[in-house]
Design a protein around this motif. Structure first.
Motif, PDB file in Angstrom:
ATOM      1  N   ALA A  10       3.106  51.566 -25.033  1.00  0.00           N
ATOM      2  CA  ALA A  10       3.492  51.967 -26.381  1.00  0.00           C
ATOM      3  C   ALA A  10       3.883  53.444 -26.421  1.00  0.00           C
ATOM      4  N   TYR A  11       4.956  53.733 -27.129  1.00  0.00           N
ATOM      5  CA  TYR A  11       5.447  55.110 -27.243  1.00  0.00           C
ATOM      6  C   TYR A  11       4.357  56.030 -27.790  1.00  0.00           C
ATOM      7  N   ASN A  12       3.611  55.567 -28.778  1.00  0.00           N
ATOM      8  CA  ASN A  12       2.545  56.389 -29.364  1.00  0.00           C
ATOM      9  C   ASN A  12       1.458  56.724 -28.345  1.00  0.00           C
ATOM     10  N   THR A  13       1.193  55.816 -27.428  1.00  0.00           N
ATOM     11  CA  THR A  13       0.214  56.072 -26.370  1.00  0.00           C
ATOM     12  C   THR A  13       0.734  57.151 -25.440  1.00  0.00           C
ATOM     13  N   ILE A  14       1.992  57.067 -25.066  1.00  0.00           N
ATOM     14  CA  ILE A  14       2.590  58.079 -24.187  1.00  0.00           C
ATOM     15  C   ILE A  14       2.603  59.433 -24.883  1.00  0.00           C
ATOM     16  N   ARG A  15       2.961  59.458 -26.142  1.00  0.00           N
ATOM     17  CA  ARG A  15       2.964  60.715 -26.890  1.00  0.00           C
ATOM     18  C   ARG A  15       1.557  61.315 -26.944  1.00  0.00           C
ATOM     19  N   LEU A  39      -5.271  63.779 -17.118  1.00  0.00           N
ATOM     20  CA  LEU A  39      -4.097  62.970 -16.769  1.00  0.00           C
ATOM     21  C   LEU A  39      -2.917  63.878 -16.462  1.00  0.00           C
ATOM     22  N   ARG A  40      -2.183  63.559 -15.406  1.00  0.00           N
ATOM     23  CA  ARG A  40      -1.041  64.360 -14.975  1.00  0.00           C
ATOM     24  C   ARG A  40       0.281  63.678 -15.325  1.00  0.00           C
ATOM     25  N   VAL A  41       0.269  62.793 -16.276  1.00  0.00           N
ATOM     26  CA  VAL A  41       1.450  62.008 -16.631  1.00  0.00           C
ATOM     27  C   VAL A  41       2.606  62.899 -17.062  1.00  0.00           C
ATOM     28  N   LYS A  42       2.342  63.838 -17.941  1.00  0.00           N
ATOM     29  CA  LYS A  42       3.402  64.706 -18.454  1.00  0.00           C
ATOM     30  C   LYS A  42       4.058  65.501 -17.328  1.00  0.00           C
ATOM     31  N   ALA A  88       8.686  66.383 -13.863  1.00  0.00           N
ATOM     32  CA  ALA A  88       9.198  66.632 -12.511  1.00  0.00           C
ATOM     33  C   ALA A  88      10.286  65.622 -12.141  1.00  0.00           C
ATOM     34  N   LYS A  89      10.161  64.415 -12.681  1.00  0.00           N
ATOM     35  CA  LYS A  89      11.155  63.366 -12.416  1.00  0.00           C
ATOM     36  C   LYS A  89      12.219  63.304 -13.505  1.00  0.00           C
ATOM     37  N   GLU A  90      12.179  64.305 -14.403  1.00  0.00           N
ATOM     38  CA  GLU A  90      13.122  64.392 -15.517  1.00  0.00           C
ATOM     39  C   GLU A  90      13.166  63.102 -16.334  1.00  0.00           C
ATOM     40  N   MET A  91      11.968  62.578 -16.616  1.00  0.00           N
ATOM     41  CA  MET A  91      11.846  61.347 -17.385  1.00  0.00           C
ATOM     42  C   MET A  91      11.274  61.666 -18.763  1.00  0.00           C
ATOM     43  N   SER A  92      12.005  61.313 -19.797  1.00  0.00           N
ATOM     44  CA  SER A  92      11.560  61.556 -21.165  1.00  0.00           C
ATOM     45  C   SER A  92      10.460  60.574 -21.553  1.00  0.00           C
ATOM     46  N   MET A  93       9.801  60.867 -22.654  1.00  0.00           N
ATOM     47  CA  MET A  93       8.780  59.951 -23.158  1.00  0.00           C
ATOM     48  C   MET A  93       9.401  58.592 -23.478  1.00  0.00           C
ATOM     49  N   THR A  94      10.597  58.593 -24.040  1.00  0.00           N
ATOM     50  CA  THR A  94      11.258  57.338 -24.396  1.00  0.00           C
ATOM     51  C   THR A  94      11.556  56.507 -23.157  1.00  0.00           C
ATOM     52  N   ALA A 125      -6.936  62.424 -22.854  1.00  0.00           N
ATOM     53  CA  ALA A 125      -7.046  61.182 -23.627  1.00  0.00           C
ATOM     54  C   ALA A 125      -7.581  60.056 -22.745  1.00  0.00           C
ATOM     55  N   GLU A 126      -8.316  59.159 -23.353  1.00  0.00           N
ATOM     56  CA  GLU A 126      -8.822  57.994 -22.628  1.00  0.00           C
ATOM     57  C   GLU A 126      -7.741  56.924 -22.592  1.00  0.00           C
ATOM     58  N   VAL A 127      -7.560  56.327 -21.413  1.00  0.00           N
ATOM     59  CA  VAL A 127      -6.591  55.249 -21.253  1.00  0.00           C
ATOM     60  C   VAL A 127      -7.208  54.160 -20.393  1.00  0.00           C
ATOM     61  N   THR A 128      -6.632  52.982 -20.463  1.00  0.00           N
ATOM     62  CA  THR A 128      -7.127  51.873 -19.650  1.00  0.00           C
ATOM     63  C   THR A 128      -6.517  51.934 -18.251  1.00  0.00           C
ATOM     64  N   THR A 129      -7.127  51.215 -17.333  1.00  0.00           N
ATOM     65  CA  THR A 129      -6.567  51.150 -15.983  1.00  0.00           C
ATOM     66  C   THR A 129      -5.218  50.443 -15.990  1.00  0.00           C
ATOM     67  N   THR A 130      -5.035  49.506 -16.889  1.00  0.00           N
ATOM     68  CA  THR A 130      -3.741  48.822 -17.008  1.00  0.00           C
ATOM     69  C   THR A 130      -2.656  49.818 -17.395  1.00  0.00           C
ATOM     70  N   THR A 131      -2.955  50.689 -18.346  1.00  0.00           N
ATOM     71  CA  THR A 131      -1.996  51.706 -18.761  1.00  0.00           C
ATOM     72  C   THR A 131      -1.678  52.631 -17.592  1.00  0.00           C
ATOM     73  N   LEU A 132      -2.699  53.061 -16.855  1.00  0.00           N
ATOM     74  CA  LEU A 132      -2.465  53.914 -15.689  1.00  0.00           C
ATOM     75  C   LEU A 132      -1.572  53.228 -14.666  1.00  0.00           C
TER      76      LEU A 132
END
Length: 78
Positions: A33-38, A10-13, A18-24, A46-53
């Motif tokens: 959910a914040y815990n999922t992003i963390r 996953l390239r989320v981080k 790059a977009k200067e977006m914090s986890m919050t 990590a495994e994630v659902t397509t909905t989360t993606l």
């Protein structure tokens, strides 16, 4: 076998940084959910659902396909 030599990363981080977006902020915009992003930030495999993606992609303003990449297992080893 494909599963033994390739992994989905996953390239989320990277995209959030790059977009200067914090986890919050990503949590608030995506309604994921914040815990999922963390967990994703700490473990890009990590495994994630397509909905989360879909939610993360929408919050980041990218296509869901931009959030994932295939990497060879050998690349992650030192």
């Amino acid at each position: 076998m494909y599963a033994e030599t390739m992994r989905i990363r996953l390239r989320v981080k990277e995209l959030a940084e790059a977009k200067e977006m914090s986890m919050t902020r990503l949590h608030i915009r995506s309604e994921v959910a914040y815990n999922t992003i963390r967990r994703i930030f700490r473990n890009p495999y990590a495994e994630v659902t397509t909905t989360t993606l879909e939610r993360l992609a929408s919050a980041l303003g990218v296509a869901p396909s931009e959030l994932i990449e295939d990497v060879e297992d050998a690349e992650e080893k030192p």
